[in-house]
Design a protein around this motif. Sequence first.
Motif, PDB file in Angstrom:
ATOM      1  N   LEU A 465     -13.589 -10.193  -7.270  1.00 42.68           N
ATOM      2  CA  LEU A 465     -12.472 -10.465  -6.362  1.00 42.68           C
ATOM      3  C   LEU A 465     -12.923 -11.183  -5.102  1.00 42.68           C
ATOM      4  CD1 LEU A 465      -9.413 -10.004  -6.324  1.00 42.68           C
ATOM      5  CD2 LEU A 465      -9.814  -7.960  -4.962  1.00 42.68           C
ATOM      6  N   ILE A 502      -5.039   1.698  -3.506  1.00 42.08           N
ATOM      7  CA  ILE A 502      -5.127   0.836  -2.312  1.00 42.08           C
ATOM      8  C   ILE A 502      -4.006  -0.195  -2.395  1.00 42.08           C
ATOM      9  CG2 ILE A 502      -6.630  -0.607  -0.902  1.00 42.08           C
ATOM     10  CD1 ILE A 502      -8.994   0.487  -2.581  1.00 42.08           C
ATOM     11  N   GLU A 504      -3.000  -2.810  -0.730  1.00 42.25           N
ATOM     12  CA  GLU A 504      -3.298  -4.249  -0.616  1.00 42.25           C
ATOM     13  C   GLU A 504      -3.962  -4.773  -1.887  1.00 42.25           C
ATOM     14  OE1 GLU A 504      -4.279  -1.949   1.518  1.00 42.25           O
ATOM     15  OE2 GLU A 504      -3.620  -2.473   3.540  1.00 42.25           O
ATOM     16  N   ILE A 505      -4.835  -3.952  -2.456  1.00 38.09           N
ATOM     17  CA  ILE A 505      -5.539  -4.343  -3.680  1.00 38.09           C
ATOM     18  C   ILE A 505      -4.565  -4.378  -4.857  1.00 38.09           C
ATOM     19  CG2 ILE A 505      -7.376  -3.701  -5.302  1.00 38.09           C
ATOM     20  CD1 ILE A 505      -8.536  -4.707  -2.677  1.00 38.09           C
ATOM     21  N   MET A 508      -2.498  -7.403  -4.672  1.00 34.83           N
ATOM     22  CA  MET A 508      -3.290  -8.575  -5.062  1.00 34.83           C
ATOM     23  C   MET A 508      -3.359  -8.687  -6.570  1.00 34.83           C
ATOM     24  SD  MET A 508      -5.449 -11.134  -4.357  1.00 34.83           S
ATOM     25  CE  MET A 508      -5.223 -10.928  -2.620  1.00 34.83           C
ATOM     26  N   PHE A 509      -3.646  -7.587  -7.231  1.00 30.44           N
ATOM     27  CA  PHE A 509      -3.788  -7.642  -8.689  1.00 30.44           C
ATOM     28  C   PHE A 509      -2.457  -7.870  -9.380  1.00 30.44           C
ATOM     29  CE2 PHE A 509      -8.057  -7.243 -10.112  1.00 30.44           C
ATOM     30  CZ  PHE A 509      -8.747  -6.711  -9.040  1.00 30.44           C
TER      31      PHE A 509
END
Lengths: 512, 47, 188
Positions: A465, A502, A504-505, A508-509
């Motif tokens: 990432l 998480i 934010e993660i 993102m994914f």
Amino acid sequence: TSTERYYLVFTEWVRLLQRVTSDDKIIFVFIKQLMDKGVLSDSDNFIGFVKAALELSVYSFKESDPTGEVFTAIDALSKLLIKLFILQDFAGYSRQEYLNTVFSIILLVFSNDHEEDEATFNERPYFRLLSNFLCEWATLRGHNFIKVADQKTRKELLSFDAEFYNIFASYLHSFQPFAFPGFSFAWISLLSHRMFLPVMLRLPQKAGWEKLMLLLIDLLKFLNQYTIKGKISDAVSVVYKGTLRIFLGISNDVPQFLIENHYELMNNLPISYFQLKNVILSAIPLKMLVPNPFDSDLALENITECQNPPVVFYDPVSDIQALKKPVDNYLRIPSNSLLRTIINGLYLTEYDIKGGVGFDMLTTNNKLIRAIVLHVAVEAGLENGRTSSNAVFNTKSSYYQLLFDLIHDGTIELKFQVIQVMIEQLRYPNIHTRWFIYVLRDMFVTEAWEEQRTEVQEIILRSLLERVIVHNPHTWGVSVLFTQLLNSDEVNLLELDFINNIPEIKHMFVQL
Amino acid sequence: EMPPKMVSQLESSLLNCPDSLDADSPYLYQVPLSNPHPTSIFFPSEP
Amino acid sequence: FGLKALVPLLRQDDKELSKPYDHSMTLGADLSSMIHSLGIPRDNTRHRVLDTFQSPWAETSRSEVEPTFFIPDSFVGISGVLQSPVTPPRFDSAQNDQQRVALFQDETLFYLFYKHPGTVLQELTYLELRNRNWRYHTTLRAWLTKDPLMEPEVSADGLSERGSYVFFDPQRWEKCQKDFLLFYNAIM
């Protein structure tokens, strides 16, 4: 005094060059008289004269109207030194000694000036002098020194060409920013000079690569030292921008240099420079056409280039040292005791301070790990060529086994380091990229990790990432592996707790 | 951390950074194409 | 070493969280303008950029630099260049050299005018361009001539005219046609 006499003679030379062209007969007469009349008759005189001439030229620069011609004396000095280089018969000493003497004098005058008074030191006249040497030499060497009428001299100069650049590079190394911060920006401008950098990149038999790497590493070490979390000065920021631009230029003109030297560049690149890392590792051989990495039907075994081992200019074997025997023995026959020896050898005795993303220091030897991983890749690539893919694309192979065991038996930090370095090998289509895609994909899905599985998966995803969230370019191999993991039937990333926990993660994914 | 003396030397270097004109080929005497002559003040004075 | 460590990079809006990292170095920036400033084209034709590299920074790259070039001996010392009886060529005499200058093309005259300020040659090329109905604009420092297809409109006070003119642009090195308000006291 003799210095004052040297000033007078040099001033005459400067005046002369303002009235006649540099190939006028008068010039030769003047130079001959310099030798015959004892101004340049022996090395003491020569040193005294050049030192005085340089000091006077620098003084002249400082006193000149900044809107006018400030380099008149410096330009005349560089012309004189090059003329002397061509015209002397070099009976009692060599061209190499002459050049070394000249550079040593420059370094002496320069360092006195740099240290004496910060308020009055100015890097420009020294930059101009060195730039002029490069320009003069570039003119001289055109078409294999064809303008040099005397055949013997022409032959000597031709065989001296690579040495000229390497001597220049050696002195440039002495002028590096750590040593003379007041010359930093001039230094970077010289490293990337249009009559130095592309020449060093293209000398026959890569004769300039070693010294060029030395200089690039000087630059990276400087950046590494002063890229401090939370407080990067404007000046260091500007150094970074210039460095990035230089690497982009190299990547465009001679990507092979970055490809073959990536190992040493990674050894010295500041750990948080994700974009520059991508720039270096994204280098693709000229003329290679690269398949779409986002194609989910991509079959690496069918890509011809994925059979080819990439060239390495610097063999990582030299850096493995004490661990070479255990590693090579392990690759022949894996054993727990060898593994123990190897892992123990990877831990440092002192903390390695690193401004990493998420960490500030390391306890494992980053360079040694990189050397071992690349060495394994090189050996795997060779075996693939020697025997068959089955021997190497095999989780039972000792190549896979070693990396697996290092990760399995190592601390979290060691896991991270090994995986990071493996992912560095995901570059343009070649056998190392292909092999590490195979290894990492298998390591991501395998149940063999048991309770360590999610840890390993998270570290792999983190390492991928951080290479993908940055601005372009992205390396082909990272894009391929990441696409494969996103589309994997075996593991649904959005079901993994460490992603979902998480926001934010997870976001993102989901986007990806 | 960078020592204060180094900080100021680096900043001074940034201020004096050579530009592309400094890196240009050395300017030495060339036989002029034409002799000096007083021309109109309105003509360009720099080549 | 996990994914959480990347959150400060993803949360640039949170100044406190993202403070330790300089995003221009970690996440980097869009490199298109930097690549463009290097002269790297977007289409598939590649050319060397390091051979004409001006400076590591765009800010200090404001002028072109002379690349390495080679002049074969056969190009040096050619006689009769620019109709000159001497080699290398010279223009030293207003009387004798006027007829030589009359043989040159417009572009050659412009080149010599701009390249050799404060010389006999600049004066000679000025005179010849005037002979060819070009006029020098003192404020624009550029040469212009009337567009033959259009008749200008003279102003009531007789001090200016509006019309279509052909300018020679020395920056772009080309003639271009423009409508323009021309003040007679600005041309010579």
